[in-house]
Design an enzyme around this catalytic site. Structure first.
Site, PDB file in Angstrom:
ATOM      1  CG  ASP A  42      80.600  32.668  44.895  1.00  0.00           C
ATOM      2  OD1 ASP A  42      81.305  32.699  43.870  1.00  0.00           O
ATOM      3  OD2 ASP A  42      80.603  31.727  45.708  1.00  0.00           O
TER       4      ASP A  42
ATOM      5  CE1 TYR B 282      84.693  34.512  52.399  1.00  0.00           C
ATOM      6  CE2 TYR B 282      86.484  33.269  53.411  1.00  0.00           C
ATOM      7  CZ  TYR B 282      85.962  33.966  52.334  1.00  0.00           C
ATOM      8  OH  TYR B 282      86.723  34.117  51.188  1.00  0.00           O
TER       9      TYR B 282
ATOM     10  CG  ASP C 218      74.547  29.322  46.210  1.00  0.00           C
ATOM     11  OD1 ASP C 218      73.470  29.342  45.589  1.00  0.00           O
ATOM     12  OD2 ASP C 218      75.651  29.502  45.645  1.00  0.00           O
TER      13      ASP C 218
ATOM     14  NE  ARG D 269      80.000  28.601  46.675  1.00  0.00           N
ATOM     15  CZ  ARG D 269      80.121  28.394  45.371  1.00  0.00           C
ATOM     16  NH1 ARG D 269      79.089  27.982  44.662  1.00  0.00           N
ATOM     17  NH2 ARG D 269      81.274  28.582  44.760  1.00  0.00           N
TER      18      ARG D 269
END
Length: 306
Positions: free
Chosen positions: A47, A76, A90, A190
């Site tokens: 993203d 991550y 987010d 997310r």
């Protein structure tokens, strides 16, 4: 720079900065790489608000895209805010819900890191069912979900089994929680953080997301933006990795007769080899010819490098 290197199947481990789309990076490489490199594509979208490892393949290296996804997990590092809900998961957009409960500010706020890590490991490690986020690149009827959502149509897809092999809480300074997680391909961090917050009894949205690694390709040896190609610079090709470096597999060396069969797409027998459903790099004269897969004592062609 030889035509051989220009036409070689190479993979670049690129650091994608924040506020650039994955296609922005592709566009830059496509414009500035030496002419004649052939196809180009990335191995998994990041993203715009995220940064980190973005693998870009050129020439026939684009053929290992799906195999990379099937073979390697991704790690991550993320930072999220508890008590806040947004439509995108987010903090690039305004919140739609804010938790102002006494429970959040008196109970969740005081939770120790070791308790949080233990709870998250207990609930989320192993197989994990997750629905693709409404604002994601997952597709429905040929269009990414985020396009549907921005057009006012929120698509809810069925849950898909994902896998989480590692989760670590790095820091907790309420309402901010930083964690490292290793997940199977296709997992939306997310959505994972939203589920982590929900397990605690509140909302959660990510502030930052860094893809630290895809298999052996790590952030520490990624190509930073100041090292990206500029028009006319052929030396950039030397920064590319071979397919076998990015995707380490067993190798088999063929003689000229068997190599000819392989080139023609004819399976060949492999004696005294108990491996099954194992992908391998096929070589002749120390050069990679392509990829094969061992099935029931035969090596079948996955793809050739022409």
């Amino acid at each position: 720079m030889s035509d051989h290197l220009i036409k070689a199947p190479l993979v670049f481990n690129v650091f994608k900065p924040v506020n650039l789309s994955s296609y922005d990076v592709i566009r830059h490489f496509k414009k500035n790489l030496p002419q004649g490199f052939g196809k180009i594509g990335h191995f998994g979208t990041l993203d715009p608000f995220a940064c980190g490892v973005l693998l870009i393949g050129i020439n026939q290296a684009t053929k290992i895209n799906n195999i990379i996804h099937d073979t390697f997990s991704k790690t991550y590092i993320a930072v999220g805010k508890l008590g806040v809900k947004t439509p995108t998961g987010d903090l690039t957009v305004n919140p739609t819900e804010i938790d102002e409960s006494k429970y959040l500010f008196e109970e969740i706020k005081r939770l120790p890191i070791n308790f949080l890590e233990s709870e998250f490991a207990k609930v989320f490690l192993g197989d994990y069912l997750q629905s693709p986020h409404a604002y994601s690149a997952s597709k429905y009827d040929g269009r990414p979900l985020h396009e549907w959502a921005r057009a006012g149509v929120v698509i809810k897809k069925e849950q898909v089994k994902r896998s989480i092999s590692f989760i670590q809480v790095l820091k907790y300074s309420f309402p901010w929680l930083a964690f490292r997680v290793t997940v199977s391909s296709g997992t939306f961090v997310r959505s994972l953080f939203e589920d982590m917050a929900k397990h605690l009894g509140t909302y959660g949205s990510l502030k930052a997301l860094v893809r630290e690694s895809i298999g052996p390709s790590h952030l520490s040896n990624s190509l930073k933006k100041n090292k990206w190609p500029v028009l006319g610079d052929k030396n950039i090709l030397q920064c590319g990795k071979s397919m076998s470096e990015v995707l380490p597999l067993p190798e088999i060396m063929l003689d000229s007769v068997t190599a000819k069969k392989y080139q023609n797409g004819i399976p060949f027998s492999i004696e005294n080899d108990n491996r099954n459903n194992q992908k391998i790099w096929v070589k002749n004269n120390n050069q990679v010819m392509g990829m094969g897969e061992i099935i029931d004592g035969y090596c079948k062609v996955v793809f050739n490098i022409s």
